[in-house]
Design a protein around this motif. Structure first.
Motif, PDB file in Angstrom:
ATOM      1  N   GLY A   1      33.633  43.644  41.588  1.00 39.33           N
ATOM      2  CA  GLY A   1      33.130  44.534  42.508  1.00 39.33           C
ATOM      3  C   GLY A   1      32.788  46.008  41.790  1.00 39.33           C
ATOM      4  N   ALA A   2      33.880  46.664  41.024  1.00 46.58           N
ATOM      5  CA  ALA A   2      33.905  47.749  40.474  1.00 46.58           C
ATOM      6  C   ALA A   2      32.614  47.841  39.380  1.00 46.58           C
ATOM      7  N   LEU A   3      32.639  46.713  38.436  1.00 46.80           N
ATOM      8  CA  LEU A   3      31.731  46.556  37.271  1.00 46.80           C
ATOM      9  C   LEU A   3      30.318  46.430  37.740  1.00 46.80           C
ATOM     10  N   ALA A   4      29.987  45.614  39.111  1.00 42.11           N
ATOM     11  CA  ALA A   4      28.631  45.419  39.523  1.00 42.11           C
ATOM     12  C   ALA A   4      28.158  46.857  40.208  1.00 42.11           C
TER      13      ALA A   4
ATOM     14  N   VAL B   1      27.701  40.901  35.844  1.00 47.19           N
ATOM     15  CA  VAL B   1      28.785  40.111  35.720  1.00 47.19           C
ATOM     16  C   VAL B   1      28.941  38.909  36.370  1.00 47.19           C
ATOM     17  N   VAL B   2      29.531  37.922  35.735  1.00 43.69           N
ATOM     18  CA  VAL B   2      29.760  36.604  36.563  1.00 43.69           C
ATOM     19  C   VAL B   2      30.961  36.471  36.790  1.00 43.69           C
TER      20      VAL B   2
ATOM     21  N   GLY C   1      41.060  35.919  42.261  1.00 44.07           N
ATOM     22  CA  GLY C   1      42.044  36.576  42.809  1.00 44.07           C
ATOM     23  C   GLY C   1      41.991  37.997  43.085  1.00 44.07           C
ATOM     24  N   LYS C   2      42.795  38.722  43.690  1.00 44.62           N
ATOM     25  CA  LYS C   2      42.811  40.160  43.999  1.00 44.62           C
ATOM     26  C   LYS C   2      42.102  40.733  42.684  1.00 44.62           C
ATOM     27  N   GLY C   3      42.814  40.810  41.636  1.00 48.44           N
ATOM     28  CA  GLY C   3      42.288  41.404  40.474  1.00 48.44           C
ATOM     29  C   GLY C   3      40.806  41.056  40.065  1.00 48.44           C
TER      30      GLY C   3
END
Length: 55
Positions: A22-25, A31-32, A14-16
């Motif tokens: 995206g931010a963590l990558a 991240v998975v 979802g949006k969250g």
């Protein structure tokens, strides 16, 4: 099955979920993303119940 090592697993596209991934990558985290649907469309989940307060 293959083992992978990640910093964080996010459940739901979802949006969250996609914002967080995206931010963590971008910050260099591994991240998975786990999503139930085979179509990665994102947006509002249509399979979850909606709870509304009673009038």
């Amino acid at each position: 099955m293959r083992e992978i090592k990640v910093d964080l697993a996010v459940i739901g596209f979802g949006k969250g979920g996609k914002t967080l991934v995206g931010a963590l990558a971008k910050a260099g985290k591994r991240v998975v993303l786990i999503e139930q649907s085979d179509q990665m469309y994102g947006g509002t989940c249509t399979t979850s119940p909606v709870f509304r307060p009673r009038p």
